[in-house]
Motif scaffolding. Structure first.
Motif, PDB file in Angstrom:
ATOM      1  N   VAL A 251      12.346  64.246  86.091  1.00  8.35           N
ATOM      2  CA  VAL A 251      13.247  63.292  86.746  1.00  8.35           C
ATOM      3  C   VAL A 251      12.474  61.997  86.968  1.00  8.35           C
ATOM      4  O   VAL A 251      11.402  61.999  87.579  1.00  8.35           O
ATOM      5  CB  VAL A 251      13.787  63.814  88.088  1.00  8.35           C
TER       6      VAL A 251
ATOM      7  N   THR B 156      12.386  58.139  88.563  1.00  7.22           N
ATOM      8  CA  THR B 156      13.011  57.270  89.553  1.00  7.22           C
ATOM      9  C   THR B 156      13.284  55.912  88.910  1.00  7.22           C
ATOM     10  O   THR B 156      12.363  55.171  88.601  1.00  7.22           O
ATOM     11  CB  THR B 156      12.131  57.101  90.803  1.00  7.22           C
TER      12      THR B 156
ATOM     13  N   CYS C 153      17.400  60.723  85.242  1.00  3.05           N
ATOM     14  CA  CYS C 153      16.861  59.759  86.199  1.00  3.05           C
ATOM     15  C   CYS C 153      17.840  59.556  87.342  1.00  3.05           C
ATOM     16  O   CYS C 153      19.049  59.798  87.210  1.00  3.05           O
ATOM     17  CB  CYS C 153      16.523  58.424  85.532  1.00  3.05           C
ATOM     18  N   VAL C 154      17.308  59.132  88.462  1.00  7.61           N
ATOM     19  CA  VAL C 154      18.110  58.793  89.623  1.00  7.61           C
ATOM     20  C   VAL C 154      17.999  57.289  89.826  1.00  7.61           C
ATOM     21  O   VAL C 154      16.937  56.702  89.634  1.00  7.61           O
ATOM     22  CB  VAL C 154      17.651  59.580  90.866  1.00  7.61           C
TER      23      VAL C 154
ATOM     24  N   VAL D 141      18.061  60.160  98.388  1.00  9.35           N
ATOM     25  CA  VAL D 141      17.543  60.066  97.018  1.00  9.35           C
ATOM     26  C   VAL D 141      16.821  61.354  96.645  1.00  9.35           C
ATOM     27  O   VAL D 141      16.970  61.866  95.526  1.00  9.35           O
ATOM     28  CB  VAL D 141      16.605  58.855  96.866  1.00  9.35           C
TER      29      VAL D 141
ATOM     30  N   ALA E  67      19.159  64.053  95.584  1.00 10.98           N
ATOM     31  CA  ALA E  67      19.673  63.814  94.232  1.00 10.98           C
ATOM     32  C   ALA E  67      18.640  64.213  93.188  1.00 10.98           C
ATOM     33  O   ALA E  67      18.980  64.805  92.144  1.00 10.98           O
ATOM     34  CB  ALA E  67      20.059  62.344  94.071  1.00 10.98           C
ATOM     35  N   ILE E  68      17.386  63.885  93.437  1.00 11.58           N
ATOM     36  CA  ILE E  68      16.323  64.271  92.511  1.00 11.58           C
ATOM     37  C   ILE E  68      16.208  65.789  92.438  1.00 11.58           C
ATOM     38  O   ILE E  68      16.046  66.362  91.352  1.00 11.58           O
ATOM     39  CB  ILE E  68      14.994  63.621  92.939  1.00 11.58           C
TER      40      ILE E  68
ATOM     41  N   LEU F 171      18.890  67.183  90.185  1.00 14.38           N
ATOM     42  CA  LEU F 171      18.611  66.989  88.769  1.00 14.38           C
ATOM     43  C   LEU F 171      17.487  67.894  88.282  1.00 14.38           C
ATOM     44  O   LEU F 171      17.487  68.328  87.120  1.00 14.38           O
ATOM     45  CB  LEU F 171      18.258  65.524  88.503  1.00 14.38           C
TER      46      LEU F 171
ATOM     47  N   LEU G  23      21.881  59.235  87.602  1.00 17.26           N
ATOM     48  CA  LEU G  23      22.671  59.520  88.796  1.00 17.26           C
ATOM     49  C   LEU G  23      22.481  58.407  89.823  1.00 17.26           C
ATOM     50  O   LEU G  23      21.380  58.190  90.327  1.00 17.26           O
ATOM     51  CB  LEU G  23      22.250  60.864  89.388  1.00 17.26           C
TER      52      LEU G  23
ATOM     53  N   VAL H  37      22.632  56.668  93.342  1.00 17.33           N
ATOM     54  CA  VAL H  37      22.637  56.955  94.775  1.00 17.33           C
ATOM     55  C   VAL H  37      22.544  55.601  95.457  1.00 17.33           C
ATOM     56  O   VAL H  37      21.488  55.167  95.902  1.00 17.33           O
ATOM     57  CB  VAL H  37      21.463  57.867  95.178  1.00 17.33           C
TER      58      VAL H  37
END
Length: 246
Positions: free
Chosen positions: A124, A126, A168-169, A211, A214-215, A218, A231, A233
């Protein structure tokens, strides 16, 4: 009760503060064994400058020696930059792109042989809403995050046959120490904070924990069909266009 990350080991770069620290806490709470990599790692982390390939490889080797392998990699380390396209000199452009983009490639490259051995491998990255929104006075930072988005999609495609999911977020403006320093450096920190909050349709800054969750989604083995996804956020910045509040 079995937790979703039980038996899995995770690496979080930039994991000593802000979003990275929230990710490390969240993954640990959900059962993962977590290694924090950071230039200032604190007592239990591993010192790692993602702009130094030798340091990256040594840090990854240390993680594998400690945990036996790597299942999850969270590429979170990054630095910021302010100003329009003319505001930063060549050295700063090279520095930000080196940390924010090439740094992710270095860490992933070093971890890749170990991720390939995992049955639950996930990466993942950022990213940021700056990858797809024209934010004022963030030219260099936005360029770096646009590259992160493209890199994420390329990696997701390249590693389909390795069974490594890559996502990725994309946070909006998050209430982190880095943002706090930017606010403190402004002429009117309170007014600047209010403006950043108002820019997001929900009317507030994103939290680091939001955040991190969300990570974790994923990265989770429960999200086995999610790859090549960005994604947001961001309090609704990506898709919502509300009327101005009175």
């Amino acid at each position: 009760m079995k937790l979703e990350f039980d038996g899995l080991s995770a690496v979080v770069t930039g994991g000593a503060s802000g979003i990275g620290a929230a990710v490390a806490r969240t993954l640990t709470a959900r059962g993962a064994t977590v290694a924090v990599l950071d230039v200032n790692p604190g007592e239990d982390g591993i010192r790692c400058d993602v702009s130094d390939d030798g340091a990256v490889r040594a840090a990854i080797d240390a993680v594998v020696a400690r945990f036996g392998g790597i299942d999850v990699l969270v590429n979170n380390a990054g630095i910021g930059a302010a100003g329009d396209v003319a505001a930063n000199d060549d050295a700063q452009w090279h520095r930000v792109l080196d940390v924010n983009v090439v740094g992710m490639a270095r860490v992933t490259r070093a971890a890749l042989p170990h991720l390939r051995k995992s049955e639950k491998a996930a990466v993942v990255n950022t990213c940021s809403i700056a990858a797809w929104q024209g934010l004022p006075n963030r030219a260099l930072y936005s360029a770096s995050k646009g590259a992160v988005l493209a890199l994420t999609l390329a990696m997701a495609t390249d590693h389909l046959d390795d069974d490594i999911r890559v996502n990725c977020v994309c946070p909006g403006t998050a209430d982190t120490p880095w943002v706090g320093r930017l606010l403190d450096a402004s002429a009117d920190p309170a007014a600047e904070r209010a403006a950043l909050a108002a820019r997001q349709p929900m009317g507030r800054l994103v939290t680091a924990d939001e955040v991190a969750h969300a990570i974790a989604y994923l990265a989770s083995p429960l999200s086995g069909s999610t790859t090549g996804t960005a994604l947001a956020v961001d309090g609704g910045m990506y898709g919502l266009r509300p009327r101005p509040r009175a």
